[in-house]
Motif scaffolding. Structure first.
Motif, short mmCIF file in Angstrom:
data_model
loop_
_atom_site.label_atom_id
_atom_site.label_comp_id
_atom_site.label_asym_id
_atom_site.label_seq_id
_atom_site.Cartn_x
_atom_site.Cartn_y
_atom_site.Cartn_z
N VAL A 1 0.87 -1.18 0.00
CA VAL A 1 0.00 0.00 0.00
C VAL A 1 0.90 1.22 0.00
CG1 VAL A 1 -1.90 -1.16 1.23
CG2 VAL A 1 -0.11 0.04 2.53
N ASP B 1 -2.89 5.55 2.66
CA ASP B 1 -3.95 4.59 2.36
C ASP B 1 -4.62 4.10 3.63
OD1 ASP B 1 -3.44 4.76 -0.33
OD2 ASP B 1 -2.50 2.77 -0.51
N ARG B 2 -5.90 3.86 3.54
CA ARG B 2 -6.62 3.20 4.63
C ARG B 2 -6.37 1.69 4.52
NH1 ARG B 2 -11.01 6.60 6.73
NH2 ARG B 2 -11.36 8.38 5.37
#
Length: 287
Positions: free
Chosen positions: A76, A80-81
């Motif tokens: 990621v 980012d979540r």
């Protein structure tokens, strides 16, 4: 500061951080239990939902721990979540180096991810208001650059990085100078090109500072009614920042008053960590 982490400039600092864990020696447990030739791959895994920050630190920390040829694959990107159970990065390296780096690396990523996660909560709370979430200088000594970077990852914006970036006239400066206008004039005379923000506690002080020429007003501990009054009178003349006593459940209400920023010290001084772990998925040879 920019939206990318300048890892090169942090290399010396990271070396000092890792050296603190070793205290002049070696990782005794890893050296005793793992063969020098052993290699392993480990996944950095989120233990709970949140926003990640500081992933670029993984490679230099592992390299400094003893493997100059480590391979890092990011799953990621910063900002980012992630959900609990998500792998955010995979690292292949000498097992000793990976285990030596583990706690230092996780301390950094958990802390920065916690700041990014808390910032995103505030950003989500004021979404649609036109108001931005801004950090303060209430940061951990020697970690300000990293912590403010994490704020950016969470969707916030940065206040000044240092005391020399821009001037902030606070209540004690006002007392020392003999008044709001006097303090502003003194700073402007000494530093004509510097952005000057003035902390004010009342509507009358806000008007005085705006008329003196302040670029920004820090509206300290004002209630919603007073914030609306200041915004209605001065919002088209000066940038407004609400600060002091802010809580997440009131963030949207404060943002709706017409201020440009909400300043939240809690983003950096008390954000809970984002829990991350390092899970080995290949056993060390000869370990």
């Amino acid at each position: 500061m920019g939206n990318e982490l300048d890892v090169g400039s942090l290399r010396g600092w990271l070396a000092d951080v890792l050296a603190e864990d070793l205290d002049g020696g070696v990782d005794a447990t890893s050296h005793a239990t793992v063969a020098a030739t052993a290699m392993a791959t480990g996944d950095v895994v989120a233990r709970r939902d949140g926003v990640v920050a500081g992933l670029a630190l993984i490679e230099p920390v592992v390299r400094l721990a003893g493997d100059a040829d480590c391979d890092v694959v990011l799953r990621v990107a910063d900002g980012d979540r992630v959900r609990a159970g998500d792998a955010v990065a995979s690292v292949t390296a000498a097992t000793r180096a990976l285990l030596t780096a583990e706690r230092t690396l996780l301390n950094l990523l958990c802390h920065l991810g916690g700041i990014a996660t808390e910032t995103r909560r505030w950003v989500d709370a004021v979404a649609g208001s036109g108001c931005a979430v801004r950090d303060t200088r209430k940061t951990t000594p020697l970690m300000r650059r990293l912590e403010k970077y994490a704020v950016l990852c969470g969707g916030g914006v940065n206040h000044r990085m240092s005391l020399s970036d821009e001037a902030l006239i606070k209540d004690n400066h006002v007392v020392a100078a003999g008044g709001v206008a006097a303090a502003y004039r003194a700073v402007r005379a000494e530093y004509p090109g510097l952005v000057v923000q003035v902390e004010v506690d009342t509507y009358d002080q806000a008007v005085e500072a705006a008329e003196a020429g302040a670029d920004l007003l820090l509206l300290d501990n004002m209630d919603v009614t007073e914030l609306r009054r200041v915004a209605a009178a001065l919002g088209d003349r000066v940038t407004l920042e609400a600060s002091g006593g802010l809580t997440l459940d009131r963030a949207a209400l404060v943002a709706s008053t017409g201020v440009d920023y909400v300043a939240v010290g809690a983003l950096t001084h008390s954000a809970p960590v984002l829990d991350l772990g390092l899970d080995l998925r290949t056993a060390p040879e000869g370990g």
